[in-house]
Design a protein around this motif. Structure first.
Motif, PDB file in Angstrom:
ATOM      1  N   VAL A  94      39.616  18.122  28.529  1.00  0.00           N
ATOM      2  CA  VAL A  94      40.117  19.289  29.336  1.00  0.00           C
ATOM      3  C   VAL A  94      39.833  19.113  30.758  1.00  0.00           C
ATOM      4  CG1 VAL A  94      41.238  21.536  29.617  1.00  0.00           C
ATOM      5  CG2 VAL A  94      40.572  20.728  27.327  1.00  0.00           C
ATOM      6  N   LEU A  95      41.178  18.936  31.522  1.00  0.00           N
ATOM      7  CA  LEU A  95      40.894  18.822  32.937  1.00  0.00           C
ATOM      8  C   LEU A  95      41.534  20.266  33.335  1.00  0.00           C
ATOM      9  CD1 LEU A  95      40.310  17.508  35.725  1.00  0.00           C
ATOM     10  CD2 LEU A  95      42.744  16.719  35.713  1.00  0.00           C
ATOM     11  N   LEU A  96      40.579  21.024  33.890  1.00  0.00           N
ATOM     12  CA  LEU A  96      40.693  22.215  34.252  1.00  0.00           C
ATOM     13  C   LEU A  96      40.933  22.432  35.962  1.00  0.00           C
ATOM     14  CD1 LEU A  96      41.053  25.373  34.223  1.00  0.00           C
ATOM     15  CD2 LEU A  96      38.605  25.423  34.103  1.00  0.00           C
ATOM     16  N   VAL A  97      42.007  22.581  36.403  1.00  0.00           N
ATOM     17  CA  VAL A  97      42.614  22.483  37.737  1.00  0.00           C
ATOM     18  C   VAL A  97      42.813  23.831  38.419  1.00  0.00           C
ATOM     19  CG1 VAL A  97      44.207  21.278  39.314  1.00  0.00           C
ATOM     20  CG2 VAL A  97      43.723  20.145  37.234  1.00  0.00           C
ATOM     21  N   GLU A  98      41.925  24.416  39.029  1.00  0.00           N
ATOM     22  CA  GLU A  98      41.517  25.688  39.518  1.00  0.00           C
ATOM     23  C   GLU A  98      40.769  25.915  40.733  1.00  0.00           C
ATOM     24  OE1 GLU A  98      42.255  29.029  40.343  1.00  0.00           O
ATOM     25  OE2 GLU A  98      43.104  28.888  38.280  1.00  0.00           O
ATOM     26  N   ASP A  99      41.359  26.309  41.844  1.00  0.00           N
ATOM     27  CA  ASP A  99      40.730  26.677  42.945  1.00  0.00           C
ATOM     28  C   ASP A  99      39.566  27.884  42.993  1.00  0.00           C
ATOM     29  OD1 ASP A  99      43.069  27.832  43.317  1.00  0.00           O
ATOM     30  OD2 ASP A  99      42.809  27.772  45.455  1.00  0.00           O
TER      31      ASP A  99
ATOM     32  N   PRO B  29      49.636  16.585  27.962  1.00  0.00           N
ATOM     33  CA  PRO B  29      50.041  17.709  27.980  1.00  0.00           C
ATOM     34  C   PRO B  29      49.642  18.471  29.052  1.00  0.00           C
ATOM     35  CG  PRO B  29      48.946  17.072  25.924  1.00  0.00           C
ATOM     36  CD  PRO B  29      48.858  15.990  26.864  1.00  0.00           C
ATOM     37  N   VAL B  30      50.440  19.391  29.756  1.00  0.00           N
ATOM     38  CA  VAL B  30      49.832  20.205  30.905  1.00  0.00           C
ATOM     39  C   VAL B  30      50.346  21.773  30.473  1.00  0.00           C
ATOM     40  CG1 VAL B  30      50.100  20.578  33.418  1.00  0.00           C
ATOM     41  CG2 VAL B  30      50.383  18.247  32.435  1.00  0.00           C
ATOM     42  N   ILE B  31      49.398  22.534  30.532  1.00  0.00           N
ATOM     43  CA  ILE B  31      49.500  23.944  30.182  1.00  0.00           C
ATOM     44  C   ILE B  31      49.469  24.508  31.750  1.00  0.00           C
ATOM     45  CG2 ILE B  31      48.904  26.106  29.360  1.00  0.00           C
ATOM     46  CD1 ILE B  31      47.641  24.528  26.965  1.00  0.00           C
TER      47      ILE B  31
ATOM     48  N   PRO C 156      42.532  12.915  30.656  1.00  0.00           N
ATOM     49  CA  PRO C 156      42.232  14.020  29.632  1.00  0.00           C
ATOM     50  C   PRO C 156      43.119  14.186  28.608  1.00  0.00           C
ATOM     51  CG  PRO C 156      43.188  15.109  31.400  1.00  0.00           C
ATOM     52  CD  PRO C 156      43.219  13.633  31.880  1.00  0.00           C
ATOM     53  N   ASP C 157      42.675  15.052  27.295  1.00  0.00           N
ATOM     54  CA  ASP C 157      43.504  15.083  26.381  1.00  0.00           C
ATOM     55  C   ASP C 157      44.842  16.038  26.725  1.00  0.00           C
ATOM     56  OD1 ASP C 157      42.347  13.449  24.404  1.00  0.00           O
ATOM     57  OD2 ASP C 157      40.737  14.755  24.447  1.00  0.00           O
ATOM     58  N   LEU C 158      43.991  17.052  27.915  1.00  0.00           N
ATOM     59  CA  LEU C 158      45.073  18.012  28.274  1.00  0.00           C
ATOM     60  C   LEU C 158      44.786  18.702  29.548  1.00  0.00           C
ATOM     61  CD1 LEU C 158      46.375  21.093  26.268  1.00  0.00           C
ATOM     62  CD2 LEU C 158      45.131  21.430  28.258  1.00  0.00           C
ATOM     63  N   VAL C 159      45.524  19.072  30.391  1.00  0.00           N
ATOM     64  CA  VAL C 159      45.568  19.572  31.617  1.00  0.00           C
ATOM     65  C   VAL C 159      45.833  20.934  31.830  1.00  0.00           C
ATOM     66  CG1 VAL C 159      45.976  19.431  34.286  1.00  0.00           C
ATOM     67  CG2 VAL C 159      45.911  17.432  32.659  1.00  0.00           C
ATOM     68  N   LEU C 160      44.993  21.935  32.302  1.00  0.00           N
ATOM     69  CA  LEU C 160      45.056  23.489  32.419  1.00  0.00           C
ATOM     70  C   LEU C 160      45.388  23.392  34.061  1.00  0.00           C
ATOM     71  CD1 LEU C 160      45.263  25.585  30.555  1.00  0.00           C
ATOM     72  CD2 LEU C 160      42.958  26.184  30.687  1.00  0.00           C
ATOM     73  N   LEU C 161      46.480  23.680  34.427  1.00  0.00           N
ATOM     74  CA  LEU C 161      46.944  23.522  35.998  1.00  0.00           C
ATOM     75  C   LEU C 161      47.232  24.772  36.344  1.00  0.00           C
ATOM     76  CD1 LEU C 161      47.580  21.482  38.060  1.00  0.00           C
ATOM     77  CD2 LEU C 161      49.846  21.542  37.077  1.00  0.00           C
ATOM     78  N   ASP C 162      46.610  25.226  37.619  1.00  0.00           N
ATOM     79  CA  ASP C 162      47.142  26.407  38.466  1.00  0.00           C
ATOM     80  C   ASP C 162      48.048  25.793  39.287  1.00  0.00           C
ATOM     81  OD1 ASP C 162      47.226  28.610  39.765  1.00  0.00           O
ATOM     82  OD2 ASP C 162      45.508  28.381  40.947  1.00  0.00           O
TER      83      ASP C 162
END
Length: 192
Positions: A9-14, A82-84, A51-57
């Motif tokens: 999972v790629l967690l995109v969060e500042d 997939p992008v959540i 990644p298998d999935l991106v968790l995006l802010d």
């Protein structure tokens, strides 16, 4: 118990506090987590190793989450990634815009429970891998999260035996090799 490597999972969060919290939840679930603190870094991470999935802010420095999502969807290599979206922006127009840009799902940070987000992550990654997502329930003192389990399974609040229709119960079996640990299974009291 979490799988050894449930996916990446790629967690995109500042927001570092939020980033640390979700990183911990994802790692506990067995995911390999990569972090990005801005939109440009997110795109570099995806380009380097999808990644298998991106968790995006959506509220990110350098490049907004909307722009990241649009660029992901514009690149044929990542069009199905997939992008959540997990953000503070909860207005109808924000949700609509993200979904129209191709977000797989959308959660508002301060109303979404981490276990709901993790369930969605688990479902999406399992589906992409061609397998069923395992159902998990949180056991707390005097509380079982049967409501979330039933909702996730698309079932009524009570789970019933396929053979006799009786109500299923959760059976906990002590593990002799690990003091204080249990194995759990759903059983029908009538059928065994």
């Amino acid at each position: 118990m979490a799988e050894a490597n449930a996916g990446t999972v790629l967690l995109v969060e500042d927001d570092l506090l939020f980033q640390r919290a979700y990183n911990a939840h994802l790692v506990d679930e067995g995911y390999v987590v990569r972090l990005a603190s801005d939109g440009e870094q997110a795109l570099r991470e995806i380009e380097a190793s999808p990644p298998d999935l991106v968790l995006l802010d959506l509220l990110l420095p350098r490049l907004s989450g909307y722009d990241v999502l649009a660029r992901i969807r514009a690149d044929s290599r990542f069009a199905e990634l997939p992008v959540i979206v997990l953000t503070n922006k909860g207005e109808r127009e924000d949700i609509t815009r993200a979904l129209e840009l191709g977000a797989t799902d959308y959660f508002v940070k301060f109303t979404a429970r981490p276990r709901e987000v993790l369930w969605k992550v688990r479902q999406i990654i399992a589906k992409r891998a061609g397998r069923s997502a395992p159902m998990r329930v949180a056991l707390k003192e005097k509380e079982l999260d049967a409501e979330l389990l039933a909702e996730a399974a698309g079932k009524p609040r009570d789970l019933h035996c396929a053979e006799c229709g009786g109500r299923l119960v959760l059976e906990l079996l002590p593990r002799s090799e690990v003091p204080g640990a249990f194995e759990a299974r759903l059983v029908c009291p009538k059928c065994g």
